[in-house]
Scaffold this motif. Structure first.
Motif, PDB file in Angstrom:
ATOM      1  N   UNK A   7       8.836   7.217  -3.949  1.00  6.21           N
ATOM      2  CA  UNK A   7       9.658   8.320  -3.458  1.00  6.21           C
ATOM      3  C   UNK A   7      10.265   8.037  -2.089  1.00  6.21           C
ATOM      4  N   UNK A   8       9.529   7.368  -1.208  1.00  8.78           N
ATOM      5  CA  UNK A   8      10.094   7.043   0.111  1.00  8.78           C
ATOM      6  C   UNK A   8      11.245   6.060  -0.022  1.00  8.78           C
ATOM      7  N   UNK A   9      11.060   5.049  -0.844  1.00 10.52           N
ATOM      8  CA  UNK A   9      12.123   4.059  -1.055  1.00 10.52           C
ATOM      9  C   UNK A   9      13.342   4.717  -1.694  1.00 10.52           C
ATOM     10  N   UNK A  10      13.093   5.599  -2.646  1.00 14.68           N
ATOM     11  CA  UNK A  10      14.194   6.310  -3.303  1.00 14.68           C
ATOM     12  C   UNK A  10      14.980   7.150  -2.296  1.00 14.68           C
ATOM     13  N   UNK A  11      14.270   7.817  -1.416  1.00 12.73           N
ATOM     14  CA  UNK A  11      14.928   8.678  -0.436  1.00 12.73           C
ATOM     15  C   UNK A  11      15.747   7.872   0.573  1.00 12.73           C
ATOM     16  N   UNK A  12      15.335   6.633   0.862  1.00 15.79           N
ATOM     17  CA  UNK A  12      16.051   5.794   1.831  1.00 15.79           C
ATOM     18  C   UNK A  12      17.240   5.056   1.229  1.00 15.79           C
ATOM     19  N   UNK A  13      17.341   5.028  -0.084  1.00 19.36           N
ATOM     20  CA  UNK A  13      18.435   4.298  -0.736  1.00 19.36           C
ATOM     21  C   UNK A  13      19.774   4.932  -0.351  1.00 19.36           C
ATOM     22  N   UNK A  14      20.805   4.109  -0.150  1.00 21.02           N
ATOM     23  CA  UNK A  14      22.107   4.665   0.211  1.00 21.02           C
ATOM     24  C   UNK A  14      22.693   5.487  -0.938  1.00 21.02           C
ATOM     25  N   UNK A  63       0.829  -1.211   0.000  1.00 22.32           N
ATOM     26  CA  UNK A  63       0.000   0.000   0.000  1.00 22.32           C
ATOM     27  C   UNK A  63       0.860   1.256   0.000  1.00 22.32           C
ATOM     28  N   UNK A  64       1.849   1.298   0.876  1.00 24.47           N
ATOM     29  CA  UNK A  64       2.656   2.506   1.007  1.00 24.47           C
ATOM     30  C   UNK A  64       3.468   2.812  -0.239  1.00 24.47           C
ATOM     31  N   UNK A  65       3.906   1.782  -0.952  1.00 26.74           N
ATOM     32  CA  UNK A  65       4.688   2.069  -2.155  1.00 26.74           C
ATOM     33  C   UNK A  65       3.846   2.831  -3.167  1.00 26.74           C
ATOM     34  N   UNK A  66       2.555   2.576  -3.206  1.00 17.22           N
ATOM     35  CA  UNK A  66       1.680   3.290  -4.141  1.00 17.22           C
ATOM     36  C   UNK A  66       1.228   4.634  -3.585  1.00 17.22           C
ATOM     37  N   UNK A  67       1.070   4.727  -2.278  1.00 16.95           N
ATOM     38  CA  UNK A  67       0.599   5.969  -1.668  1.00 16.95           C
ATOM     39  C   UNK A  67       1.638   7.079  -1.774  1.00 16.95           C
ATOM     40  N   UNK A  68       2.894   6.707  -1.930  1.00 17.95           N
ATOM     41  CA  UNK A  68       3.982   7.689  -1.939  1.00 17.95           C
ATOM     42  C   UNK A  68       4.762   7.606  -3.248  1.00 17.95           C
ATOM     43  N   UNK A  69       4.029   7.516  -4.350  1.00 15.94           N
ATOM     44  CA  UNK A  69       4.679   7.299  -5.646  1.00 15.94           C
ATOM     45  C   UNK A  69       4.216   8.261  -6.716  1.00 15.94           C
ATOM     46  N   UNK A  70       5.036   8.325  -7.753  1.00 11.80           N
ATOM     47  CA  UNK A  70       4.682   8.980  -9.010  1.00 11.80           C
ATOM     48  C   UNK A  70       4.574   7.883 -10.054  1.00 11.80           C
ATOM     49  N   UNK A  71       3.615   8.009 -10.963  1.00 13.68           N
ATOM     50  CA  UNK A  71       3.387   6.981 -11.963  1.00 13.68           C
ATOM     51  C   UNK A  71       3.759   7.499 -13.346  1.00 13.68           C
ATOM     52  N   UNK A  72       4.366   6.609 -14.134  1.00 13.32           N
ATOM     53  CA  UNK A  72       4.755   6.939 -15.497  1.00 13.32           C
ATOM     54  C   UNK A  72       3.962   6.074 -16.461  1.00 13.32           C
ATOM     55  N   UNK A  73       3.666   6.636 -17.602  1.00 11.69           N
ATOM     56  CA  UNK A  73       2.927   5.908 -18.620  1.00 11.69           C
ATOM     57  C   UNK A  73       3.825   5.009 -19.439  1.00 11.69           C
TER      58      UNK A  73
END
Length: 187
Positions: A116-123, A94-104
Motif C-alpha cells: 500500500x505504501x508503494x502504491x500510494x507513492x506511485x506517480x 520488511x516494510x513491504x510486508x508490514x504495509x500490505x494486503x495479501x491475496x490468495x
C-alpha cells in the motif's frame, strides 16, 4: 473474533516465512543497536538514541550517523558501508510486508500482495496492483536477513578487537551474497 487473512491462510508456508521476516527484523535492529553500543562503548546510550523515537529508517540513519566516522578510521570501513546498505535493503523488504494486503490464489498459483505504501507513492493514479511473491524468493530473503545479522555481529566483535577491548572473537565475516529482489515484479 479472529483476524481474517485469507491470502496468508491459503499459503501457510509463505505466511510463516513472512511472519519470521516481520518479527525477525527486530533482531536485526537489536544487532545494529549492539554494534552501535560497542562502537560508542555504551549500550544504554545506543538503546536510548535508537529506540526513543520510532521509525525503522530513522534508527538506521541515527546509528549510521554515530558510527560511520569511527568505522572510516579502520580497515572495516568498506565492510561497514556494505552492512548498512544491506540493513537498508532488509528494511525495505520488511516494510513491504508490514504495509500490505495479501491475496490468495492467483493466475500464477502463488501468493500475491499489494504494498500500500508503494502504491500510494506511485506517480499518477494510485496503483493498487498485486505482485507475486513465491516461496523460493521469500526463503532467499530470510537467508539474507540471517546473513545481515551475521555481518552485524561480526562487525561488533571485530570493532571491539580493533579497539583492543578483546583479544579475540569467534565471529567470521560471512561471504557476500546478492541482495534478493523485494518481490516478483520490483517496481
Amino acid at each position: 473474533m479472529v483476524l481474517r487473512t485469507p491470502g496468508l491462510d491459503e499459503f501457510p508456508e509463505e505466511a510463516a516465512v513472512i511472519g519470521r521476516l516481520l518479527t525477525g527484523y527486530g533482531e536485526l535492529e537489536y544487532a545494529l543497536c549492539v554494534l552501535l553500543g560497542d562502537t560508542l562503548n555504551d549500550v544504554e546510550v545506543a538503546v536510548k538514541v535508537m529506540f526513543r523515537n520510532g521509525g525503522e529508517e530513522g534508527r538506521i540513519q541515527i546509528a549510521d550517523a554515530l558510527m560511520r566516522y569511527k568505522f572510516e578510521q579502520t580497515p572495516l570501513a568498506d565492510a561497514y558501508k556494505q552492512t548498512i546498505s544491506d540493513m537498508q535493503h532488509c528494511r525495505k523488504i520488511r516494510n513491504q510486508f508490514a504495509h500490505s494486503l495479501f491475496e490468495g490464489t492467483t493466475q500464477q498459483g502463488t501468493l500475491s500482495f499489494v504494498d500500500l505504501e508503494e502504491s500510494a507513492r506511485a506517480p499518477g493514479m494510485t496503483r493498487i496492483e498485486a505482485v507475486p511473491i513465491a516461496l523460493p524468493l521469500l526463503e532467499a530473503q530470510e537467508e539474507y536477513f540471517g546473513y545481515v545479522q551475521d555481518r552485524l555481529l561480526y562487525m561488533s566483535a571485530e570493532f571491539q578487537l580493533q579497539e583492543g577491548r578483546t583479544s579475540s572473537h569467534g565471529e567470521t565475516l560471512p561471504a557476500t551474497i546478492a541482495k534478493p529482489r523485494r518481490h516478483g515484479a520490483d517496481w
